[in-house]
Design a protein around this motif. Sequence first.
Motif, mmCIF file in Angstrom:
data_model
loop_
_atom_site.group_PDB
_atom_site.id
_atom_site.type_symbol
_atom_site.label_atom_id
_atom_site.label_comp_id
_atom_site.label_asym_id
_atom_site.label_seq_id
_atom_site.Cartn_x
_atom_site.Cartn_y
_atom_site.Cartn_z
ATOM 1 N N LEU A 1 -10.726 0.070 -3.612
ATOM 2 C CA LEU A 1 -9.984 1.132 -4.291
ATOM 3 C C LEU A 1 -10.507 1.292 -5.717
ATOM 4 O O LEU A 1 -10.785 2.416 -6.177
ATOM 5 C CB LEU A 1 -8.489 0.816 -4.294
ATOM 6 C CG LEU A 1 -7.595 1.772 -5.102
ATOM 7 C CD1 LEU A 1 -7.695 3.204 -4.574
ATOM 8 C CD2 LEU A 1 -6.141 1.285 -5.079
ATOM 9 N N THR B 1 0.344 2.334 -3.918
ATOM 10 C CA THR B 1 -1.034 2.819 -4.045
ATOM 11 C C THR B 1 -1.181 3.812 -5.190
ATOM 12 O O THR B 1 -2.132 3.737 -5.986
ATOM 13 C CB THR B 1 -1.532 3.454 -2.734
ATOM 14 O OG1 THR B 1 -1.645 2.437 -1.731
ATOM 15 C CG2 THR B 1 -2.901 4.103 -2.925
ATOM 16 N N GLN C 1 0.826 -1.209 0.000
ATOM 17 C CA GLN C 1 0.000 0.000 0.000
ATOM 18 C C GLN C 1 0.858 1.255 0.000
ATOM 19 O O GLN C 1 0.617 2.198 -0.756
ATOM 20 C CB GLN C 1 -0.918 -0.001 1.226
ATOM 21 C CG GLN C 1 -2.058 -1.003 1.158
ATOM 22 C CD GLN C 1 -2.838 -1.044 2.447
ATOM 23 O OE1 GLN C 1 -2.269 -1.150 3.539
ATOM 24 N NE2 GLN C 1 -4.151 -0.973 2.347
ATOM 25 N N THR D 1 -3.413 2.935 -8.395
ATOM 26 C CA THR D 1 -4.521 3.838 -8.683
ATOM 27 C C THR D 1 -4.502 4.248 -10.157
ATOM 28 O O THR D 1 -5.539 4.248 -10.835
ATOM 29 C CB THR D 1 -4.451 5.081 -7.786
ATOM 30 O OG1 THR D 1 -4.632 4.686 -6.422
ATOM 31 C CG2 THR D 1 -5.533 6.092 -8.164
#
Length: 268
Positions: free
Chosen positions: A209, A170, A166, A174
């Motif tokens: 997410l 991330t 993470q 993303t």
Amino acid sequence: MNFYDQHCHTHLSFDSEESIDNYLALGLEKLTFTEHLDLDNPVNGGHDDIPDFEQAVIWQQEMKEKNDVDLLLGVEVGYVPGQEDRLNEILSSYDFDIKLLSCHHNRIYDYMDTKETNAKVESSEQMMDQYVDQLLEAVTHMTDVQIMTHFDYGFRVHDASLETIQERYTEKITEIFQQIIKHEIAFELNSKSIVKYKNLDLYKWAIPLYLSLGGKLFTLGSDAHLASDYMLAFNDLRKLLQQYGVDEVALYEKEQAKMVKLSELSFV
């Protein structure tokens, strides 16, 4: 409604010896084989692994005539930077129902290699960094596909905690999700990753997410290399998605998505 596994391999893939007869023995009405297309494959001495799609087309005809089974033409495209033109040339010769997109290697080693299996392997951090960058490039440049498979492939063999992934990835993941949403590429829940490589926590992090970014297209794939793994743990994957309020997944045919309700599906 009967469901079909959208990520399966036979002996037409370099890393499987499974026969079509063992899949037919499951009593299926429709199925697909998504054989590996991996160019410059270091696992196979740097050779191009190109499935015998002509044989797959013959299987389509034979299975319909002899078994009344609809076989969809599938492929799992292994992306490496600089191979787009060659890959697209190969793919353009056939009318695929389903094209999966993966990143397996970087021409030097497979992302599931370790120091014990390949002396060319770098540190875990360098490997994971390169894998995530390569996956982002794949979903940015190789967009004529339907499904992004096993997003966690490059993490499978590394002893990296969820917190580390993470913290380190991330932002890039993303971006990967934003790209597949933009190009309407589905996010696969890979049961081999979840069950055999114990990456459930990664998916429990990734699903919300992806949803938070506006993602809606999910698929289920076993990544079966043996017929006995067909639809591996699909009931568990159904429950996992429903925990996040998701009750539809995409089924592909002629590269078009049909949305089906998980609550109405039956799995073999």
